[in-house]
Design an enzyme around this catalytic site. Structure first.
Site, PDB file in Angstrom:
ATOM      1  N   ALA A 155       0.867  -1.169   0.000  1.00 34.28           N
ATOM      2  CA  ALA A 155       0.000   0.000   0.000  1.00 34.28           C
ATOM      3  C   ALA A 155       0.912   1.231   0.000  1.00 34.28           C
ATOM      4  O   ALA A 155       2.083   1.136   0.353  1.00 34.28           O
ATOM      5  CB  ALA A 155      -0.893  -0.012   1.234  1.00 34.28           C
ATOM      6  N   GLY A 201       0.867  -5.042   0.957  1.00 31.75           N
ATOM      7  CA  GLY A 201      -0.274  -5.130   0.057  1.00 31.75           C
ATOM      8  C   GLY A 201       0.055  -5.819  -1.260  1.00 31.75           C
ATOM      9  O   GLY A 201      -0.827  -6.380  -1.910  1.00 31.75           O
ATOM     10  N   GLU A 224      -0.309  -9.396  -0.531  1.00 30.61           N
ATOM     11  CA  GLU A 224      -1.745  -9.652  -0.368  1.00 30.61           C
ATOM     12  C   GLU A 224      -2.473  -9.648  -1.710  1.00 30.61           C
ATOM     13  O   GLU A 224      -3.413 -10.415  -1.920  1.00 30.61           O
ATOM     14  CB  GLU A 224      -2.339  -8.603   0.583  1.00 30.61           C
ATOM     15  CG  GLU A 224      -1.783  -8.748   1.988  1.00 30.61           C
ATOM     16  CD  GLU A 224      -2.127  -7.581   2.891  1.00 30.61           C
ATOM     17  OE1 GLU A 224      -1.861  -6.422   2.495  1.00 30.61           O
ATOM     18  OE2 GLU A 224      -2.658  -7.811   3.988  1.00 30.61           O
ATOM     19  N   GLU A 238       4.541  -4.932   7.418  1.00 31.28           N
ATOM     20  CA  GLU A 238       3.758  -3.852   8.039  1.00 31.28           C
ATOM     21  C   GLU A 238       4.160  -3.579   9.478  1.00 31.28           C
ATOM     22  O   GLU A 238       4.076  -2.460   9.966  1.00 31.28           O
ATOM     23  CB  GLU A 238       2.257  -4.175   7.975  1.00 31.28           C
ATOM     24  CG  GLU A 238       1.659  -4.085   6.575  1.00 31.28           C
ATOM     25  CD  GLU A 238       1.738  -5.390   5.785  1.00 31.28           C
ATOM     26  OE1 GLU A 238       2.520  -6.288   6.156  1.00 31.28           O
ATOM     27  OE2 GLU A 238       1.003  -5.504   4.778  1.00 31.28           O
TER      28      GLU A 238
HETATM   29  N1  CAA Z   1       4.608   3.251  -0.487  1.00 32.22           N
HETATM   30  C1  CAA Z   1       5.015   4.421  -1.029  1.00 32.22           C
HETATM   31  N2  CAA Z   1       6.168   4.566  -1.681  1.00 32.22           N
HETATM   32  C2  CAA Z   1       6.966   3.489  -1.791  1.00 32.22           C
HETATM   33  C3  CAA Z   1       6.618   2.247  -1.259  1.00 32.22           C
HETATM   34  C4  CAA Z   1       5.375   2.147  -0.578  1.00 32.22           C
HETATM   35  N3  CAA Z   1       4.926   0.996  -0.065  1.00 32.22           N
HETATM   36  N4  CAA Z   1       7.600   1.365  -1.519  1.00 32.22           N
HETATM   37  C5  CAA Z   1       8.523   2.039  -2.210  1.00 32.22           C
HETATM   38  N5  CAA Z   1       8.147   3.316  -2.376  1.00 32.22           N
HETATM   39  C6  CAA Z   1       8.882   4.382  -3.055  1.00 32.22           C
HETATM   40  C7  CAA Z   1      10.010   4.895  -2.197  1.00 32.22           C
HETATM   41  O1  CAA Z   1       9.522   5.828  -1.256  1.00 32.22           O
HETATM   42  C8  CAA Z   1      10.919   5.518  -3.228  1.00 32.22           C
HETATM   43  O2  CAA Z   1      10.392   6.758  -3.597  1.00 32.22           O
HETATM   44  P1  CAA Z   1      11.345   8.077  -3.604  1.00 32.22           P
HETATM   45  O3  CAA Z   1      12.312   7.805  -4.704  1.00 32.22           O
HETATM   46  O4  CAA Z   1      10.378   9.185  -3.901  1.00 32.22           O
HETATM   47  O5  CAA Z   1      11.981   8.162  -2.263  1.00 32.22           O
HETATM   48  C9  CAA Z   1      10.750   4.569  -4.420  1.00 32.22           C
HETATM   49  O6  CAA Z   1       9.533   3.875  -4.204  1.00 32.22           O
HETATM   50  C10 CAA Z   1      11.873   3.558  -4.519  1.00 32.22           C
HETATM   51  O7  CAA Z   1      11.973   2.877  -3.286  1.00 32.22           O
HETATM   52  P2  CAA Z   1      13.338   2.732  -2.462  1.00 32.22           P
HETATM   53  O8  CAA Z   1      14.234   3.906  -2.736  1.00 32.22           O
HETATM   54  O9  CAA Z   1      12.990   2.470  -1.037  1.00 32.22           O
HETATM   55  O10 CAA Z   1      13.962   1.442  -3.162  1.00 32.22           O
HETATM   56  P3  CAA Z   1      14.937   0.356  -2.506  1.00 32.22           P
HETATM   57  O11 CAA Z   1      15.352  -0.518  -3.632  1.00 32.22           O
HETATM   58  O12 CAA Z   1      15.953   0.998  -1.649  1.00 32.22           O
HETATM   59  O13 CAA Z   1      13.977  -0.503  -1.505  1.00 32.22           O
HETATM   60  C11 CAA Z   1      11.986  -1.711  -0.850  1.00 32.22           C
HETATM   61  C12 CAA Z   1      12.919  -1.273  -2.010  1.00 32.22           C
HETATM   62  C13 CAA Z   1      12.731  -2.669   0.082  1.00 32.22           C
HETATM   63  C14 CAA Z   1      10.785  -2.385  -1.466  1.00 32.22           C
HETATM   64  C15 CAA Z   1      11.564  -0.453  -0.044  1.00 32.22           C
HETATM   65  O14 CAA Z   1      11.065   0.527  -0.949  1.00 32.22           O
HETATM   66  C16 CAA Z   1      10.501  -0.711   0.965  1.00 32.22           C
HETATM   67  O15 CAA Z   1      10.786  -1.213   2.046  1.00 32.22           O
HETATM   68  N6  CAA Z   1       9.207  -0.328   0.669  1.00 32.22           N
HETATM   69  C17 CAA Z   1       8.135  -0.447   1.593  1.00 32.22           C
HETATM   70  C18 CAA Z   1       7.672  -1.868   1.747  1.00 32.22           C
HETATM   71  C19 CAA Z   1       6.535  -1.934   2.755  1.00 32.22           C
HETATM   72  O16 CAA Z   1       6.691  -1.632   3.922  1.00 32.22           O
HETATM   73  N7  CAA Z   1       5.332  -2.362   2.298  1.00 32.22           N
HETATM   74  C20 CAA Z   1       4.190  -2.473   3.124  1.00 32.22           C
HETATM   75  C21 CAA Z   1       3.358  -1.240   3.030  1.00 32.22           C
HETATM   76  S1  CAA Z   1       2.044  -1.214   4.217  1.00 32.22           S
HETATM   77  C22 CAA Z   1       0.832  -2.153   3.516  1.00 32.22           C
HETATM   78  O17 CAA Z   1       0.961  -2.707   2.460  1.00 32.22           O
HETATM   79  C23 CAA Z   1      -0.454  -2.230   4.324  1.00 32.22           C
HETATM   80  C24 CAA Z   1      -1.361  -3.329   3.906  1.00 32.22           C
HETATM   81  O18 CAA Z   1      -1.307  -4.440   4.423  1.00 32.22           O
HETATM   82  C25 CAA Z   1      -2.377  -3.101   2.914  1.00 32.22           C
END
Ligand code: CAA
Length: 261
Positions: free
Chosen positions: A67, A110, A113, A133
């Site tokens: 998400a 997400g 999921e 999460e």
């Molecule tokens: N939401 C919003 N933006 C996201 C994102 C997310 N879930 N995942 C990645 N992005 C964005 C980053 O913010 C970044 O944007 P900027 O360049 O503007 O800073 C861009 O995508 C590239 O990401 P990274 O620079 O972080 O890339 P990386 O290769 O260093 O890392 C990653 C990749 C490990 C996937 C890391 O991006 C990450 O940990 N993302 C979040 C994963 C996460 O926590 N997901 C769960 C979300 S909560 C959820 O899903 C709730 C639910 O159950 C419905």
């Protein structure tokens, strides 16, 4: 066909529709406008008689990174509760037609999921799954705790939900979360998903719909209720033209001509 900003749609084979999540700068983070477009494409394809199976994919680097955290971070309880935040995600699980997830790269939160809501998951060796999460102070909200528990069991689901650690395509295969790992990258996993969708699309659509419905009941009923449901659905197929055609074609040693009726 680009009426969309965050997704691409195409028809890579007869009877098959492909939906590609296309928000590369955010690793396909599932913002509300993206999900609205996805739901529109899914309902259109589900209603289109010329589509008999679908494939959902992302990019080589990310199926979907979850998400959209930037969209969620300032939301308040009243807003998410009253607005039924994430409830629109459930449309995918109400589709009649089969949908195959072709997962490459990150399928986190997400994204994991979303794959779990599909009927079949194929993964490239680079796929990385997880429910991280807990690392951002919440829990899965798109079905992760429930669907993972049913597919991979309580202990693993508890471990993944509470530690937030990612898991590999190889682990996902051993646990039965994905039906197959195909590599080396996204290209191959899409090719195989489209091939599988083509095979499904070559069957009687009415039997395919019944098969999907019956398997899904296995996750929502007792064994006896499920067996009874399956048998009744099996009986009902004797009212179709495709049952007559399929069995006649077998006896006459020829290929069936499905009318999907
Ligand atoms: N939401 C919003 N933006 C996201 C994102 C997310 N879930 N995942 C990645 N992005 C964005 C980053 O913010 C970044 O944007 P900027 O360049 O503007 O800073 C861009 O995508 C590239 O990401 P990274 O620079 O972080 O890339 P990386 O290769 O260093 O890392 C990653 C990749 C490990 C996937 C890391 O991006 C990450 O940990 N993302 C979040 C994963 C996460 O926590 N997901 C769960 C979300 S909560 C959820 O899903 C709730 C639910 O159950 C419905």
């Amino acid at each position: 066909t680009s009426q969309y900003e965050y997704i691409l749609t195409s028809r890579p084979a007869d009877g098959v529709a492909l939906i590609t999540l296309n928000r590369p700068k955010a690793l396909n983070a599932l913002c509300t406008p993206l999900f609205d477009e996805l739901n529109k494409a899914l309902s259109d394809f589900d209603a289109d008689d010329s589509v008999r199976a679908m494939v959902l994919t992302g990019s080589d680097r990310a199926f979907a990174a979850g998400a959209d955290i930037k969209e969620m971070k300032d939301k308040e309880y009243a807003e998410v509760y009253k607005g039924k935040f994430l409830e629109s995600w459930t449309l995918l699980s109400s589709l009649r037609k089969p949908i195959i997830a072709a997962v490459s790269g990150y399928a986190l939160g997400g994204g994991c999921e979303l794959a779990l809501m599909c009927d079949i998951i194929l993964a490239s060796p680079t796929a990385v799954f997880g429910q991280p999460e807990i690392n951002i102070g919440v829990i899965p909200g798109g079905g992760g705790t429930q669907r993972l528990a049913r597919v991979i069991g309580k202990s693993r689901t508890m471990e993944l939900t509470l530690t937030g650690r990612n898991f590999s395509a190889a682990e996902a295969a051993v646990w039965g979360l994905v039906s197959r790992v195909v590599g080396p990258g996204q290209g191959e996993v899409i090719t195989q998903a489209v091939d599988m969708a083509s095979i499904i699309a070559s069957k009687s659509a009415i039997a395919v719909q019944a098969g999907k419905e019956a398997v899904n009941v296995a996750y929502e009923s007792t064994l006896n209720e499920g067996l009874r449901f399956e048998r009744r659905l099996f009986h009902s197929l004797f009212a179709t033209k495709d049952q007559k055609e399929g069995m006649a074609a077998f006896v006459e040693k020829r290929a069936p001509n499905w009318t999907h009726s």
